[in-house]
Design a protein around this motif. Structure first.
Motif, PDB file in Angstrom:
ATOM      1  N   ILE A   1      -6.717  -0.492  -1.574  1.00 23.97           N
ATOM      2  CA  ILE A   1      -5.892  -0.555  -2.774  1.00 23.97           C
ATOM      3  C   ILE A   1      -5.384  -1.977  -3.013  1.00 23.97           C
ATOM      4  O   ILE A   1      -5.217  -2.415  -4.144  1.00 23.97           O
ATOM      5  CB  ILE A   1      -4.734   0.469  -2.658  1.00 23.97           C
ATOM      6  CG1 ILE A   1      -5.308   1.876  -2.847  1.00 23.97           C
ATOM      7  CG2 ILE A   1      -3.625   0.178  -3.671  1.00 23.97           C
ATOM      8  CD1 ILE A   1      -4.319   2.995  -2.605  1.00 23.97           C
TER       9      ILE A   1
ATOM     10  N   LYS B   1      -7.529   3.652   1.893  1.00 25.05           N
ATOM     11  CA  LYS B   1      -8.286   3.247   0.714  1.00 25.05           C
ATOM     12  C   LYS B   1      -7.970   1.788   0.416  1.00 25.05           C
ATOM     13  O   LYS B   1      -6.826   1.343   0.573  1.00 25.05           O
ATOM     14  CB  LYS B   1      -7.882   4.087  -0.516  1.00 25.05           C
ATOM     15  CG  LYS B   1      -8.411   5.507  -0.445  1.00 25.05           C
ATOM     16  CD  LYS B   1      -8.901   6.076  -1.800  1.00 25.05           C
ATOM     17  CE  LYS B   1      -7.940   5.960  -2.969  1.00 25.05           C
ATOM     18  NZ  LYS B   1      -7.417   7.283  -3.414  1.00 25.05           N
TER      19      LYS B   1
ATOM     20  N   HIS C   1       0.836  -1.204   0.000  1.00 23.63           N
ATOM     21  CA  HIS C   1       0.000   0.000   0.000  1.00 23.63           C
ATOM     22  C   HIS C   1       0.869   1.252   0.000  1.00 23.63           C
ATOM     23  O   HIS C   1       1.785   1.361   0.808  1.00 23.63           O
ATOM     24  CB  HIS C   1      -0.925   0.007   1.230  1.00 23.63           C
ATOM     25  CG  HIS C   1      -2.108   0.901   1.078  1.00 23.63           C
ATOM     26  ND1 HIS C   1      -1.989   2.272   1.018  1.00 23.63           N
ATOM     27  CD2 HIS C   1      -3.438   0.630   0.949  1.00 23.63           C
ATOM     28  CE1 HIS C   1      -3.192   2.800   0.868  1.00 23.63           C
ATOM     29  NE2 HIS C   1      -4.090   1.823   0.823  1.00 23.63           N
TER      30      HIS C   1
END
Length: 294
Positions: A224, A222, A64
């Protein structure tokens, strides 16, 4: 001065020297990133458990872009606390605004002083615990020790105080660590349960993207990291990353991970299952999660 003492278990953690000498560290893009930003104390820590899947989780999370983590286990809140928070902060990678600083040291979960110490650094620290069936965790723990000290007694003989009465030796760390409910009580004196995320070590293998989804949500990141990032390596029996942090090459965990366990007497395994069952039930109740170990 800045390097911690050699980690207690060579081969399980990449040393800080290795990390700093990592080939990716020299690439212009990463030296650009490392040169800017600020070293901050971690906002999230993977506190346990040993042999639960903590290295896998950290390596997966490092994909990430908003996660920055120390590679080696700092062991600050158990072995290096006297060195002080400035020493600890200096071990951290530089981060930009909006990025999260993380570290993992699985022994924190079973360290009596760790909850108070982390709480006094910051009450808001998010804690992550990767848990795994305590019986397979104990065998994995034993397997790791065996690989370093081939002369140790058998798993069976270490499990029992007295084989005839079937009394289990709870003072053996391989068994002690798996009494999760007992250790968790200590953490709940300092942290609300909502500030601790429990990750299933089994699901981390069977559905890495699903577990990583929960972790990203918990960290306020988020989503991801998805199933596009993983492929299953049949040889290792583990998911691997198609591209690891700072590299374009596929990456599986190292040789020390996914060792073949020795055959353990089934009667001993059953006896351990019976021993752990009530503690597991208590743990499921405390966390509101059924990990399906029984």
């Amino acid at each position: 001065q800045l390097l911690p003492p050699a980690p207690g278990e060579p081969g399980e953690e990449s040393s800080l020297e290795e990390q700093r000498a990592a080939p990716d560290a020299a690439s212009p893009i990463s030296s650009f990133f490392n040169g800017s930003g600020t070293k901050r104390l971690p906002q999230a820590i993977i506190i346990g458990v040993k042999k639960g899947g903590t290295r896998a989780l950290l390596e997966f999370l490092r994909v990430h872009p908003d996660v920055r983590a120390v590679g080696a286990e700092p062991h600050f809140f158990d072995r290096n606390y006297e060195r002080g928070l400035a020493w600890y902060r200096d071990l951290m990678p530089r981060t930009l605004e909006g990025q999260i600083t993380m570290e993992k040291t699985p022994s924190y979960f079973v360290t009596k002083e760790a909850p108070a110490r982390i709480s006094s650094m910051s009450k808001g620290t998010k804690l992550i615990v990767v848990v795994r069936d305590p019986v397979t965790r104990a065998i994995s723990d034993y397997t790791q020790t065996l690989s370093k000290k081939p002369d140790i007694p058998t798993f069976e003989s270490l499990t029992f105080k007295n084989r005839t009465t079937g009394l289990i030796d709870t003072s053996w760390s391989a068994i002690q660590i798996g009494i999760y409910a007992k250790h968790l009580e200590n953490w709940l004196l300092y942290f609300p349960i909502g500030q601790i995320l429990f990750v299933s070590g089994e699901r981390l293998i069977s559905d890495p993207a699903g577990e990583l989804g929960r972790v990203q949500d918990f960290l306020g990141l988020k989503r991801i990291i998805t199933d596009k990032h993983f492929y299953f390596n049949k040889t290792k029996g583990f998911p691997c990353l198609k591209k690891a942090e700072g590299s374009s090459k596929p990456h599986c965990l190292g040789k020390t991970k996914g060792r073949t366990h020795p055959d353990i007497d089934q009667e001993v395994v059953q006896r351990l299952r019976d021993f752990y069952r009530p503690f597991n039930m208590k743990f499921y109740q405390m966390t509101g999660q059924d990990f399906g170990w029984d």
